[in-house]
Design a protein around this motif. Structure first.
Motif, PDB file in Angstrom:
ATOM      1  N   ILE A   1      39.588  43.406  48.961  1.00  0.00           N
ATOM      2  CA  ILE A   1      38.552  42.772  47.981  1.00  0.00           C
ATOM      3  C   ILE A   1      37.425  42.040  48.847  1.00  0.00           C
ATOM      4  N   ASP A   2      37.964  41.458  49.748  1.00  0.00           N
ATOM      5  CA  ASP A   2      36.981  40.502  50.614  1.00  0.00           C
ATOM      6  C   ASP A   2      36.064  41.570  51.146  1.00  0.00           C
ATOM      7  N   ALA A   3      36.815  42.472  51.867  1.00  0.00           N
ATOM      8  CA  ALA A   3      36.160  43.491  52.709  1.00  0.00           C
ATOM      9  C   ALA A   3      35.057  44.159  51.848  1.00  0.00           C
ATOM     10  N   ALA A   4      35.465  44.586  50.430  1.00  0.00           N
ATOM     11  CA  ALA A   4      34.486  45.228  49.538  1.00  0.00           C
ATOM     12  C   ALA A   4      33.303  44.134  49.285  1.00  0.00           C
ATOM     13  N   ILE A   5      33.509  42.919  49.184  1.00  0.00           N
ATOM     14  CA  ILE A   5      32.484  42.007  48.801  1.00  0.00           C
ATOM     15  C   ILE A   5      31.643  41.719  50.108  1.00  0.00           C
ATOM     16  N   ARG A   6      31.952  41.680  51.249  1.00  0.00           N
ATOM     17  CA  ARG A   6      31.271  41.754  52.453  1.00  0.00           C
ATOM     18  C   ARG A   6      30.479  43.113  52.645  1.00  0.00           C
ATOM     19  N   ASP A   7      30.966  44.247  52.306  1.00  0.00           N
ATOM     20  CA  ASP A   7      30.290  45.612  52.526  1.00  0.00           C
ATOM     21  C   ASP A   7      29.103  45.603  51.534  1.00  0.00           C
ATOM     22  N   ARG A   8      29.186  44.900  50.431  1.00  0.00           N
ATOM     23  CA  ARG A   8      28.117  45.048  49.323  1.00  0.00           C
ATOM     24  C   ARG A   8      27.479  43.953  49.049  1.00  0.00           C
ATOM     25  N   GLY A   9      27.592  42.938  50.094  1.00  0.00           N
ATOM     26  CA  GLY A   9      26.599  41.827  50.103  1.00  0.00           C
ATOM     27  C   GLY A   9      26.699  40.984  48.892  1.00  0.00           C
ATOM     28  N   ILE A  10      27.887  41.041  48.196  1.00  0.00           N
ATOM     29  CA  ILE A  10      27.843  40.346  46.990  1.00  0.00           C
ATOM     30  C   ILE A  10      27.981  38.741  46.987  1.00  0.00           C
ATOM     31  N   SER A  11      27.222  37.761  46.185  1.00  0.00           N
ATOM     32  CA  SER A  11      27.309  36.408  46.278  1.00  0.00           C
ATOM     33  C   SER A  11      27.769  36.205  44.567  1.00  0.00           C
ATOM     34  N   ALA A  12      28.995  35.620  44.497  1.00  0.00           N
ATOM     35  CA  ALA A  12      29.291  35.451  43.178  1.00  0.00           C
ATOM     36  C   ALA A  12      30.125  34.139  43.260  1.00  0.00           C
ATOM     37  N   ASP A  13      30.313  33.586  41.814  1.00  0.00           N
ATOM     38  CA  ASP A  13      31.431  32.684  41.691  1.00  0.00           C
ATOM     39  C   ASP A  13      32.703  32.966  41.547  1.00  0.00           C
ATOM     40  N   TRP A  14      33.180  34.204  41.918  1.00  0.00           N
ATOM     41  CA  TRP A  14      34.302  34.343  42.001  1.00  0.00           C
ATOM     42  C   TRP A  14      34.850  34.820  43.451  1.00  0.00           C
ATOM     43  N   THR A  15      36.205  34.891  43.414  1.00  0.00           N
ATOM     44  CA  THR A  15      36.772  35.078  45.159  1.00  0.00           C
ATOM     45  C   THR A  15      37.684  36.356  44.962  1.00  0.00           C
ATOM     46  N   ALA A  16      37.945  36.853  46.429  1.00  0.00           N
ATOM     47  CA  ALA A  16      38.882  37.677  46.507  1.00  0.00           C
ATOM     48  C   ALA A  16      40.106  37.472  46.174  1.00  0.00           C
ATOM     49  N   ALA A  17      40.659  36.249  46.185  1.00  0.00           N
ATOM     50  CA  ALA A  17      41.913  35.532  45.744  1.00  0.00           C
ATOM     51  C   ALA A  17      41.897  35.729  43.953  1.00  0.00           C
ATOM     52  N   SER A  18      40.690  35.020  43.625  1.00  0.00           N
ATOM     53  CA  SER A  18      40.924  35.227  42.035  1.00  0.00           C
ATOM     54  C   SER A  18      40.749  36.708  41.214  1.00  0.00           C
ATOM     55  N   LEU A  19      40.011  37.496  42.144  1.00  0.00           N
ATOM     56  CA  LEU A  19      40.142  38.961  41.513  1.00  0.00           C
ATOM     57  C   LEU A  19      41.500  39.620  41.924  1.00  0.00           C
ATOM     58  N   ALA A  20      42.210  39.195  42.769  1.00  0.00           N
ATOM     59  CA  ALA A  20      43.464  39.961  43.280  1.00  0.00           C
ATOM     60  C   ALA A  20      44.472  39.281  42.149  1.00  0.00           C
ATOM     61  N   ARG A  21      44.598  38.118  41.829  1.00  0.00           N
ATOM     62  CA  ARG A  21      45.165  37.336  40.796  1.00  0.00           C
ATOM     63  C   ARG A  21      45.013  38.241  39.352  1.00  0.00           C
ATOM     64  N   HIS A  22      43.920  38.476  39.279  1.00  0.00           N
ATOM     65  CA  HIS A  22      43.139  38.945  37.903  1.00  0.00           C
ATOM     66  C   HIS A  22      43.651  40.281  37.743  1.00  0.00           C
ATOM     67  N   THR A  23      43.991  41.210  38.867  1.00  0.00           N
ATOM     68  CA  THR A  23      44.579  42.337  39.012  1.00  0.00           C
ATOM     69  C   THR A  23      46.099  42.318  38.156  1.00  0.00           C
ATOM     70  N   GLN A  24      46.859  41.326  38.674  1.00  0.00           N
ATOM     71  CA  GLN A  24      48.345  41.253  38.087  1.00  0.00           C
ATOM     72  C   GLN A  24      48.262  40.724  36.654  1.00  0.00           C
ATOM     73  N   THR A  25      46.916  39.809  36.297  1.00  0.00           N
ATOM     74  CA  THR A  25      47.306  39.542  35.090  1.00  0.00           C
ATOM     75  C   THR A  25      47.015  40.626  34.116  1.00  0.00           C
ATOM     76  N   VAL A  26      46.002  41.528  34.451  1.00  0.00           N
ATOM     77  CA  VAL A  26      46.140  42.607  33.532  1.00  0.00           C
ATOM     78  C   VAL A  26      47.384  43.565  33.686  1.00  0.00           C
ATOM     79  N   ILE A  27      47.761  43.781  34.721  1.00  0.00           N
ATOM     80  CA  ILE A  27      48.878  44.743  34.775  1.00  0.00           C
ATOM     81  C   ILE A  27      50.202  43.950  34.096  1.00  0.00           C
ATOM     82  N   GLN A  28      50.456  42.707  34.079  1.00  0.00           N
ATOM     83  CA  GLN A  28      51.715  42.197  33.582  1.00  0.00           C
ATOM     84  C   GLN A  28      51.275  42.334  32.052  1.00  0.00           C
TER      85      GLN A  28
END
Length: 209
Positions: free
Chosen positions: A146-173
């Protein structure tokens, strides 16, 4: 992941058979409803063997969560979603892979630690922590991509790779809970489809500075 039953007693030693039986029986019945007798019958071991390895039911629960974490770590490490060259493609491939393994009976594809932590978070901090280590540990395996994808696309946002990674598990659970509530695996598939769309929107529609 295959089931271990009393018809398959030769698989592993007594402790391993008990842990594999815990994986299957607890996902089917829940932690509180699973008895020592259930586990001994499923693992084809005696109560003496059970209490030789696990002095309490909580001790079994902690060990089962740790065994689950070790098992899924190896399982996901060898999965095909790591193959794409592009980091975002790997993240989306992970979601597709999770959807692809939602198959069979509900108890066969749901998450052991997700099941246990819902029952034990207030009554057994040790089991809760073991389940949390598994869930958060698995989420962390997605952060680098996720962090690499953020860098690759030059994204600047108020969310982080760690928060999105956790969100994937929120949805899956949550998908597993909905599938159980509706007695319908298609509800879990639907949730993963929405997760795929959400991630695409984050990366393709987030404003770049």
């Amino acid at each position: 992941m295959s089931r271990t039953t009393k018809q398959n007693p030769e698989r592993g030693d007594a402790r391993t058979r008990l842990l594999e039986s815990a994986r299957d029986v607890i996902r089917a019945k829940g932690f509180a409803a699973t008895s020592v007798d259930d586990l001994c019958q499923a693992a084809a071991v005696t109560k003496g063997a059970y209490f030789h390895h696990f002095k309490t039911k909580d001790a079994l629960g902690i060990a089962a969560a740790q065994h689950w974490a070790e098992t899924i770590t190896a399982f996901f490490a060898g999965a095909s979603y790591h193959e794409p060259e592009d980091a975002l493609d790997r993240v989306l491939a992970y979601v597709a892979f999770r959807k692809s393994i939602i198959a069979g009976e509900l108890a066969e594809f749901s998450c052991l630690v997700g099941t246990m932590v819902q029952e034990t978070f207030a009554t057994s901090p040790a089991i809760r922590d073991a389940c949390g280590a598994s869930i958060f540990g698995h989420a962390a395996t997605l952060e680098a991509d996720i962090d690499a994808a953020i860098r690759d696309r030059g994204i600047s946002a108020d969310w982080t790779a760690a928060s999105l990674a956790r969100h994937t598990q929120t949805v899956i659970q949550g998908a597993f809970v909905l599938a159980k509530a509706g007695d319908d695996p298609a509800l879990a598939h639907e949730a993963l489809d929405h997760l795929d769309r959400y991630i695409r929107l984050l990366f393709y529609c987030t404003n770049k500075e």
